[in-house]
Every structure is written in C-alpha cells, then in structure tokens.
Design an enzyme around this catalytic site. Structure first.
Site, PDB file in Angstrom:
ATOM      1  N   ARG A  44     -25.542  29.097  -9.252  1.00 52.07           N
ATOM      2  CA  ARG A  44     -24.336  28.931 -10.055  1.00 52.07           C
ATOM      3  C   ARG A  44     -24.331  27.595 -10.795  1.00 52.07           C
ATOM      4  NH1 ARG A  44     -19.861  29.377  -5.560  1.00 52.07           N
ATOM      5  NH2 ARG A  44     -21.538  28.303  -4.432  1.00 52.07           N
TER       6      ARG A  44
ATOM      7  N   LYS B  45     -22.447  22.362  -4.688  1.00 53.44           N
ATOM      8  CA  LYS B  45     -22.672  22.301  -3.244  1.00 53.44           C
ATOM      9  C   LYS B  45     -23.224  20.932  -2.854  1.00 53.44           C
ATOM     10  CE  LYS B  45     -21.857  25.336  -0.941  1.00 53.44           C
ATOM     11  NZ  LYS B  45     -20.566  25.735  -0.319  1.00 53.44           N
TER      12      LYS B  45
ATOM     13  N   HIS C 182     -16.352  19.694   1.370  1.00 51.20           N
ATOM     14  CA  HIS C 182     -15.979  20.248   2.679  1.00 51.20           C
ATOM     15  C   HIS C 182     -15.922  19.132   3.731  1.00 51.20           C
ATOM     16  CE1 HIS C 182     -16.443  24.150   0.864  1.00 51.20           C
ATOM     17  NE2 HIS C 182     -17.721  23.958   0.645  1.00 51.20           N
TER      18      HIS C 182
ATOM     19  N   ARG D 151      -1.482  24.763  -3.789  1.00 52.31           N
ATOM     20  CA  ARG D 151      -2.475  25.824  -3.951  1.00 52.31           C
ATOM     21  C   ARG D 151      -3.667  25.327  -4.757  1.00 52.31           C
ATOM     22  NH1 ARG D 151      -0.626  30.973  -2.749  1.00 52.31           N
ATOM     23  NH2 ARG D 151       1.615  31.127  -2.339  1.00 52.31           N
TER      24      ARG D 151
ATOM     25  N   GLY E 253      -4.598  37.428  -1.682  1.00 53.15           N
ATOM     26  CA  GLY E 253      -5.107  36.270  -2.405  1.00 53.15           C
ATOM     27  C   GLY E 253      -6.278  36.658  -3.289  1.00 53.15           C
TER      28      GLY E 253
ATOM     29  N   THR F 141      -0.703  37.931  10.483  1.00 49.03           N
ATOM     30  CA  THR F 141      -1.452  37.161  11.479  1.00 49.03           C
ATOM     31  C   THR F 141      -0.521  36.355  12.383  1.00 49.03           C
ATOM     32  OG1 THR F 141      -1.710  35.192  10.072  1.00 49.03           O
ATOM     33  CG2 THR F 141      -3.355  36.943   9.839  1.00 49.03           C
TER      34      THR F 141
ATOM     35  N   ASP G  27     -22.008  30.486   3.233  1.00 44.71           N
ATOM     36  CA  ASP G  27     -21.063  29.591   2.565  1.00 44.71           C
ATOM     37  C   ASP G  27     -21.302  29.435   1.066  1.00 44.71           C
ATOM     38  OD1 ASP G  27     -23.310  28.012   2.574  1.00 44.71           O
ATOM     39  OD2 ASP G  27     -22.438  26.361   3.727  1.00 44.71           O
TER      40      ASP G  27
END
Length: 348
Positions: A16, A76, A94, A128, A187, A212, A298
């Site tokens: 990507r 990434k 992350h 969001r 979503g 949930t 991931d």
C-alpha cells in the site's frame, strides 16, 4: 513550504501507499514539495509520482538524505535503524495502548527529538478516527475467514484486486447453512466484513457495541465464522476465553480478529498471543474433530493494495495540506504523543 517525504515500506508484504499519485498531484498543485522513494513492492510505480510532479529518491534513503525539517510519511513500522529518530513521522505507530514494542519505539523518538504523529490517533473532536483502512481490513479479514472455512485458503497469501478476491468468494464452494457473526458490524470495518460475507452467500449476524455489553458467548460459539472488528480504548471483559473454546457445543471453526490488539490489556480475544502473517495466516487454537483457527494479520488491507490505498489517501491528503497552517486534528495527535512520552518518564 510544506515538505513531505513518502518513504518505502520496510515490510516485504506491504504494497500500500499512504498517498497515491492522483492525490500527490493535488498536493503538488497546492505548493507542497513531495519526495517519493522508489519501491520494489509498492503497487504504484515511481514514474506515476514523477508524472505528478514529485521528486524521486532512492529506496530507503529517508534516514540519510531526508532534510530534518521534512515530514516522513509511511504506513507501517520503521526499520530498526536509525536508532534515534529526528524527523516528524506520520505512520501507524501502534504505540499508545501498551503494546509490547511501544516503549522501544517511543524511546527512539525521545533520543532523537523527533515526533510521532500516529495515524491511529488522528481523531476528530468526537474521538472518532478520521482516516483508516477499516472497510478493506474488514473485507479482507472476512474473506480469509470464508476461504479458511471452505478449506480454500492458499499460502503464502498474495495481494490481488478486490474484484479478484470477490470472484473467489462468489465462485468457491458454497456450503449450505454456513453461519457467521460480525462484531462491530455497523462500523467501517464491520461493513466491509459483512459485504465480503454476503458475496460468499452468507448473511451474517450483525452485532454492534451494545451487543457486547451483556455478552452471549454461547451465541458466538454457535456460528461457524466469527469476525471481530471492534477495537477497545479501555479494558473490557474478553469476548472469548480459552475455556470457552473447549465448550462441547462449540460450532465455531475460524475467528478473524481484524483489530489485532494482541499483547496489550485491550485484547478482547486473549485466546492467542501473537499476530499471524502472510506465510502462516492461521494459528491453530484447537485440533482434532472440531478444529479452530484464528486469523490475526495486522496489514490485511494490503491484500487489495490499490483499492485500499486510494480510499485511504482520499481522506488523508486534505489533512496533510492542513499541516501547513496547523489544525486541531494534528494538535490532538501531537498531544497524544507527548502524553505517551511523559508516561516513559522522559521529556516531551
């Protein structure tokens, strides 16, 4: 002048681009100076960026040739070198949920005086996420789960187009009565998962976050396929535990955990302890007459790199332009980074 350096990705399966040639042209037309590294794997060739008015640099040269005032853009993880990071970097770090590798990454920024503008925390005023690969992550994750359930998943995985992936779903073996549940179905990621399942002839059970709250694990176990697209920002009771997998009434045979929050306290599926990859996409959780596997890759959207990149870039490029004047969106992003640095006990 705003100067952005689009780096090559160090991960071999990452095809990507955070910014596609069409949107690079839009930024150049607005006076942004763009440098794009050559890449042996990016789905968009370097000459397409050159045609858009970008400067072209050798693959991986940002670490040695990128001016310190340029913003380095990627998707990434960074390579291990340089150890000290001096630039402003934009990518999915992350690093703010207690992931095992987070302290090491943050200390590299601390040592070099650089800044991480983490795409995962590019948030609107409502909290969001503004830019994400959610739809294609859900679509790819559900697709792999279907192929695994049909025993049609071939490894190693290879990237393709969304049309090619959809053709595999439509034309593959159609087992009667196959059931699936999507957690987070409303979503972006959940909608992608539902559309992939529909292409395979499966009408999924659609759970939102409300479903949930008082979790019905028996219902989860009663489906053949489970796709989880909900990422939590605070600890919640696990959706499934290892003990649940031994329930004699379990029908479940494959889980696709699109969120991949493994290794931190926010993992809602503590039934596995490492992500899977393109060479080994499925981890076997149970063998025998009732096998169960989990898919936790991931970088799922890189399975359909062109479509995923175009959708992501369309949302990102206007925000990149706003870096020139500054914006509350990027300010929030920087504050999250400084808070993370402070949690290490270092400067920020």
């Amino acid at each position: 002048m705003l100067r952005i350096w689009l780096r090559d990705e160090s991960r071999g399966t990452e095809r990507r681009a955070a910014l596609v040639p069409e949107d690079a042209r839009r930024l150049v037309a607005q006076g942004v100076h763009l440098t794009v590294e050559e890449s042996s794997q990016r789905v968009f060739p370097a000459h397409a960026y050159a045609d858009a008015g970008c400067a072209i640099a050798p693959q991986g040269s940002w670490a040695t040739h990128c001016p310190a005032t340029d913003i380095v853009l990627g998707l990434k993880e960074l390579p291990d070198e340089p150890s000290d990071l001096v630039h402003r970097h934009i990518f999915f770090g992350h690093a703010y949920k207690g992931q095992p590798e987070a302290p090491r990454l943050l200390r590299r920024f601390q040592a070099g005086g650089g800044t991480l503008l983490d795409l995962e925390h590019l948030l609107g005023a409502d909290g969001r996420r503004i830019v994400a690969f959610g739809y294609w992550a859900g679509y790819a994750g559900a697709s792999l789960a279907v192929l695994q359930h049909r025993d049609e998943l071939t490894v190693p995985l290879i990237s393709s187009s969304s049309e090619e992936l959809r053709t595999r779903l439509v034309t593959g073996r159609r087992g009667d009565g196959v059931t699936a549940v999507v957690i987070g179905a409303h979503g972006r990621s959940g909608r992608g998962a539902c559309e992939a399942l529909a292409a395979a002839g499966i009408e999924p059970t659609r759970w939102g976050s409300d479903d949930t709250q008082d979790l019905d694990r028996e219902t989860l176990l009663a489906h053949d396929i489970l796709v989880n697209t909900i990422g939590c920002d605070r600890p919640v009771p696990p959706f499934l535990t290892k003990a649940d997998l031994d329930n004699e009434r379990r029908r479940l045979s494959v889980i696709a955990d699109v969120t991949c929050d493994v290794g931190c306290g926010l993992n809602t599926f503590p039934v596995y302890d490492r992500v899977t990859d393109w060479d080994n996409p499925v981890e076997r959780l149970r063998e025998g007459p009732k096998p169960l596997g989990i898919i936790a890759i991931d970088n799922l959207p890189s399975l359909v790199p062109a479509e995923a990149s175009r959708a992501f870039s369309a949302d990102l490029w206007p925000l990149l332009l706003s870096l020139r004047e500054g914006s509350e969106v990027w300010d929030r992003c920087q504050r999250a980074f400084r808070h993370a640095l402070a949690s290490l006990g270092g400067r920020g």
